[in-house]
Design an enzyme around this catalytic site. Structure first.
Site, PDB file in Angstrom:
ATOM      1  N   ARG A  73      41.966   1.983  15.278  1.00  0.00           N
ATOM      2  CA  ARG A  73      42.073   2.379  13.703  1.00  0.00           C
ATOM      3  C   ARG A  73      42.909   0.953  13.118  1.00  0.00           C
ATOM      4  O   ARG A  73      43.999   0.756  13.435  1.00  0.00           O
ATOM      5  CB  ARG A  73      43.217   3.503  13.675  1.00  0.00           C
ATOM      6  CG  ARG A  73      43.420   3.742  11.871  1.00  0.00           C
ATOM      7  CD  ARG A  73      44.266   4.915  11.596  1.00  0.00           C
ATOM      8  NE  ARG A  73      44.294   4.957  10.402  1.00  0.00           N
ATOM      9  CZ  ARG A  73      45.881   4.933   9.802  1.00  0.00           C
ATOM     10  NH1 ARG A  73      46.647   5.402  10.364  1.00  0.00           N
ATOM     11  NH2 ARG A  73      45.923   5.030   8.624  1.00  0.00           N
ATOM     12  N   HIS A 119      45.636   0.722   3.025  1.00  0.00           N
ATOM     13  CA  HIS A 119      46.948   0.888   3.765  1.00  0.00           C
ATOM     14  C   HIS A 119      48.115   0.081   3.251  1.00  0.00           C
ATOM     15  O   HIS A 119      48.972  -0.588   3.596  1.00  0.00           O
ATOM     16  CB  HIS A 119      46.922   0.288   5.170  1.00  0.00           C
ATOM     17  CG  HIS A 119      48.147   1.304   6.117  1.00  0.00           C
ATOM     18  ND1 HIS A 119      47.544   1.639   7.251  1.00  0.00           N
ATOM     19  CD2 HIS A 119      49.164   1.229   6.052  1.00  0.00           C
ATOM     20  CE1 HIS A 119      48.709   2.168   7.830  1.00  0.00           C
ATOM     21  NE2 HIS A 119      49.845   1.767   7.260  1.00  0.00           N
ATOM     22  N   GLU A 165      48.670   7.702   4.030  1.00  0.00           N
ATOM     23  CA  GLU A 165      49.810   8.132   3.721  1.00  0.00           C
ATOM     24  C   GLU A 165      50.043   7.896   2.168  1.00  0.00           C
ATOM     25  O   GLU A 165      50.960   7.137   1.716  1.00  0.00           O
ATOM     26  CB  GLU A 165      50.971   7.399   4.534  1.00  0.00           C
ATOM     27  CG  GLU A 165      51.083   7.827   5.878  1.00  0.00           C
ATOM     28  CD  GLU A 165      52.338   7.668   6.477  1.00  0.00           C
ATOM     29  OE1 GLU A 165      53.344   6.892   5.719  1.00  0.00           O
ATOM     30  OE2 GLU A 165      52.626   8.079   7.767  1.00  0.00           O
ATOM     31  N   ASN A 295      49.267  11.626  10.439  1.00  0.00           N
ATOM     32  CA  ASN A 295      50.422  10.751  11.020  1.00  0.00           C
ATOM     33  C   ASN A 295      51.845  11.644  11.378  1.00  0.00           C
ATOM     34  O   ASN A 295      52.178  12.456  10.545  1.00  0.00           O
ATOM     35  CB  ASN A 295      50.768   9.748   9.990  1.00  0.00           C
ATOM     36  CG  ASN A 295      49.480   8.860   9.734  1.00  0.00           C
ATOM     37  OD1 ASN A 295      48.729   8.563  10.552  1.00  0.00           O
ATOM     38  ND2 ASN A 295      49.887   7.820   9.107  1.00  0.00           N
ATOM     39  N   TYR A 297      55.748  11.936  13.395  1.00  0.00           N
ATOM     40  CA  TYR A 297      56.676  10.984  14.152  1.00  0.00           C
ATOM     41  C   TYR A 297      57.832  11.964  14.495  1.00  0.00           C
ATOM     42  O   TYR A 297      58.374  11.544  15.556  1.00  0.00           O
ATOM     43  CB  TYR A 297      57.168   9.907  13.183  1.00  0.00           C
ATOM     44  CG  TYR A 297      56.104   8.747  13.119  1.00  0.00           C
ATOM     45  CD1 TYR A 297      55.368   8.586  12.114  1.00  0.00           C
ATOM     46  CD2 TYR A 297      55.970   7.737  14.104  1.00  0.00           C
ATOM     47  CE1 TYR A 297      54.258   7.781  11.887  1.00  0.00           C
ATOM     48  CE2 TYR A 297      55.000   6.853  13.994  1.00  0.00           C
ATOM     49  CZ  TYR A 297      54.279   6.794  12.842  1.00  0.00           C
ATOM     50  OH  TYR A 297      53.143   5.898  12.671  1.00  0.00           O
ATOM     51  N   GLU A 366      48.464   8.474  13.748  1.00  0.00           N
ATOM     52  CA  GLU A 366      49.507   7.840  13.965  1.00  0.00           C
ATOM     53  C   GLU A 366      50.610   8.569  14.533  1.00  0.00           C
ATOM     54  O   GLU A 366      50.636   9.844  14.286  1.00  0.00           O
ATOM     55  CB  GLU A 366      50.212   7.053  12.894  1.00  0.00           C
ATOM     56  CG  GLU A 366      49.585   5.944  12.194  1.00  0.00           C
ATOM     57  CD  GLU A 366      50.262   5.191  11.113  1.00  0.00           C
ATOM     58  OE1 GLU A 366      51.381   5.675  10.907  1.00  0.00           O
ATOM     59  OE2 GLU A 366      49.633   4.989  10.046  1.00  0.00           O
TER      60      GLU A 366
HETATM   61  C1  GCO Z   1      53.636   4.808   8.124  1.00  0.00           C
HETATM   62  C2  GCO Z   1      52.570   3.689   8.318  1.00  0.00           C
HETATM   63  C3  GCO Z   1      53.143   2.687   9.262  1.00  0.00           C
HETATM   64  C4  GCO Z   1      54.503   2.359   9.778  1.00  0.00           C
HETATM   65  C5  GCO Z   1      54.635   3.587  10.933  1.00  0.00           C
HETATM   66  C6  GCO Z   1      56.155   3.279  11.463  1.00  0.00           C
HETATM   67  O1  GCO Z   1      53.214   6.039   8.850  1.00  0.00           O
HETATM   68  O2  GCO Z   1      54.709   4.683   7.971  1.00  0.00           O
HETATM   69  O3  GCO Z   1      51.362   4.176   8.396  1.00  0.00           O
HETATM   70  O4  GCO Z   1      52.460   1.585   8.620  1.00  0.00           O
HETATM   71  O5  GCO Z   1      54.545   1.150  10.311  1.00  0.00           O
HETATM   72  O6  GCO Z   1      54.427   4.766  10.587  1.00  0.00           O
HETATM   73  O7  GCO Z   1      57.054   3.444  10.109  1.00  0.00           O
END
Ligand code: GCO
Length: 455
Positions: A73, A119, A165, A295, A297, A366
Site C-alpha cells: 500500500r 495521503h 484518514e 487504520n 493503533y 495500517e
Molecule cells: C496515520 C497516517 C500515517 C502515520 C501513522 C503513524 O495513520 O496517521 O496514515 O501516515 O505515519 O499512522 O502515525
C-alpha cells in the site's frame, strides 16, 4: 483462520518516503509549505529527502519481496501528476510515467499494489487558489479529475483508496493547526470532512461506471479509529461517552457512507457546523465503499467531560485517558504519546465496525507502533525491536480471533510501516518502520527483527 488469499503487506505514503520533491516536474504540496514554517516540525525536518524512495523503487521492491509481502500500500503524490492540481491544469507525464513503471515493476515482482490517491499532500496551488479542502464546489471536482487520470493511467491496478484518514486532514489540519495547512478553527474541520466525503463519492462513482473492468476491482476509503472503553464502566455517562468518541472519530465518515448521514451525537453537539448533505451529495456518498479500510493503533479509556463547560468538539466532549477509574493502564508507553498497545481493543474495534456496518469487507490498512526511546538506541539495538515484534504478534492474534470467533470479514493486513519515514509533525524523531532507515548514511535500509516476524 484467515482466507487463503489474505493480503499480507506493508504500507507507506508518498510525502513520508519519496523525497525528490523537485524531481520530474513535481509541484509543491501543502506539506512542503507547512514544513518550511519554523516550529511546525519537531526536528525542523521535512520530506525533502525522506527515504529517497522516489529514486529507489527497485530497492524497495526487493525489500518487499525479501519480507514476503503479497501486497504494497503506497500513495501517489497528486502534485507529481498535476503540479497545480486543478482539472484545467496541465498533466505532468513524467509523474504519471513514474507511477506506471512502479506498478509494472511491483506486478512483475508478484506484489499487488493498493494505491492511496490522497495521503494528505494536497497541491499547494489548490489551497492558494480556492482554499483547497474548504471549497465545497471546487475541491470534489478537482479530486474527481485527478482520480480519473490515475484510473485511466494505471488500468492494471485493482485496489484503490481515495483518502487516507480524512479525520487527520480535517482536525489537525483545520482544527488544532498541528498538520498542514495549519489552520485553527472550531467549524472548518467539519466543512473539510464533508468535502472529502463528497470527493470520495464522486471518485468512486466515476471508477465504478467508467474504469472498473473486473469483478475483483475495488475502491474504498481508509478511516482511522481508536477503540474506547468507559473510564468508569458503572457510569452510564462514561459508557455513552465511549460510544460518542467512536462516533466522532470513526462514524463521522463511516455512517454517511454506510448509513446515509452523520451520527446523531455529532448533529446534537455541532449543530449547523456539521454540513447537511444535499440530495446529490448523498447519492454520491451513500454506498460508496467496496471495502472498509481500517487504520488502527491504540485504545483509550473515555470519561464524559463535565468541565470545562466549553465542549471539546473534536472528540465529542470527552476525556481520552490511558488509565481507568481503578488505575488500570491500557498499555505500555511508546514513542508516540497518543499510542498505547491494547490488542483487545483491536478485536473489539473490528467487531464494532462489523456490527455497525453489517460486516463489510475490511482491510487493515495500517497497524503498528513506535517504541519509547527507540531513536536514541544504537543501530544494533534498534534492529532488535522486540517491543514491536510483541505488538504485531498480539495484534495479529487478536485479528485472527476476530475473524475466527466473531465472524469479522478481514481480507488483508498492512503493517505501518515498511520503513522508518517522515512522521509528519514529529519529523524523523519517531520511528514506525519494520525497517531501519539510516538517514545519516545514505538512507540505507536495514530490516528489523519485526520485519521478519510478520509474514
Ligand atoms: C496515520 C497516517 C500515517 C502515520 C501513522 C503513524 O495513520 O496517521 O496514515 O501516515 O505515519 O499512522 O502515525
Amino acid at each position: 483462520m484467515l482466507p487463503k488469499d489474505f493480503q499480507w503487506g506493508f504500507a507507506t505514503a508518498a510525502y513520508q518516503i519519496e523525497g525528490a520533491i523537485d524531481k520530474d516536474g513535481r509541484g509543491p504540496s501543502i506539506w512542503d509549505t507547512f514544513c518550511a514554517i519554523p516550529g511546525k516540525i519537531a526536528d525542523g525536518s521535512s520530506g525533502v529527502t525522506a527515504c529517497d524512495s522516489y529514486n529507489r523503487t527497485a530497492e524497495d521492491i526487493a525489500l518487499l519481496k525479501s519480507l514476503g509481502a503479497k501486497s504494497y500500500r503506497f500513495s501517489i503524490s497528486w502534485s507529481r501528476i498535476i503540479p497545480k492540481g486543478g482539472r484545467n491544469d496541465p498533466v505532468n507525464k513524467a509523474g504519471v510515467n513514474h507511477y506506471a513503471q512502479f506498478v509494472d515493476d511491483l506486478l512483475e515482482a508478484g506484489i499487488t499494489p493498493f494505491i492511496t490517491l490522497f495521503h494528505w499532500d494536497l497541491p499547494e496551488e489548490l489551497h492558494q487558489r480556492y482554499g483547497g479542502l474548504l471549497n465545497r464546489e471546487e475541491f470534489p471536482l478537482d479530486f474527481e479529475n485527478y482520480a480519473r487520470i490515475m484510473f485511466q493511467s494505471l488500468p492494471k491496478v485493482k485496489n484503490w483508496i481515495t483518502f487516507n484518514e480524512p479525520l487527520c486532514s480535517a482536525i489537525p489540519g483545520y482544527g488544532s493547526g498541528t498538520f498542514a495547512p495549519g489552520r485553527q478553527s472550531t467549524s472548518e474541520p467539519w466543512t473539510v470532512g464533508h468535502n472529502l466525503l463528497v470527493a470520495h463519492g464522486r471518485a468512486v462513482k466515476a471508477y465504478r461506471e467508467e474504469f472498473k473492468t473486473t469483478s475483483d476491482s475495488q475502491i474504498g476509503i481508509v478511516l482511522n479509529g481508536d477503540f474506547t472503553y468507559p473510564w468508569d464502566s458503572s457510569d452510564p455517562a462514561d459508557r455513552e461517552a465511549a460510544e460518542r468518541r467512536l462516533e466522532f472519530f470513526t462514524a463521522w465518515f463511516a455512517d454517511p457512507i454506510y448509513l446515509g448521514d452523520y451520527p446523531a451525537s455529532m448533529r446534537r453537539q455541532l449543530g449547523d457546523r456539521l454540513p447537511t448533505f444535499t440530495a446529490e451529495e448523498k447519492a454520491f456518498v451513500l454506498g460508496s465503499n467496496d471495502f472498509y479500510g481500517m487504520n488502527h493503533y491504540t485504545s483509550n479509556y473515555i470519561r464524559h467531560r463535565t468541565s470545562p463547560a466549553t465542549a471539546d468538539d473534536t472528540v465529542g466532549n470527552v476525556d481520552c485517558l490511558f488509565y481507568n477509574k481503578q488505575g488500570q493502564c491500557i498499555g505500555p508507553e511508546t514513542q508516540s504519546p497518543w499510542l498505547r498497545p491494547c490488542a483487545t481493543g483491536f478485536r473489539d474495534f473490528l467487531v464494532w465496525i462489523s456490527k455497525r456496518y453489517n460486516y463489510p469487507r475490511i482491510y487493515v490498512t495500517e497497524n503498528g507502533t513506535s517504541i519509547k526511546g527507540e531513536n536514541d538506541l544504537p543501530k544494533e539495538k534498534i534492529l532488535e525491536d522486540d517491543f514491536r515484534v510483541k505488538y504485531y504478534n498480539d495484534y495479529i492474534r487478536a485479528m485472527v480471533t476476530a475473524v475466527t470467533l466473531d465472524g469479522v470479514n478481514v481480507k488483508g493486513y498492512f503493517a505501518w510501516s515498511l520503513m522508518d519515514n517522515f512522521e509528519w509533525a514529529d519529523g524523523y524523531v519517531t520511528r514506525f518502520g519494520v525497517t531501519f532507515v539510516d538517514y545519516e548514511n545514505g538512507q540505507q535500509r536495514f530490516p528489523k527483527k519485526s520485519a521478519k516476524s510478520l509474514i
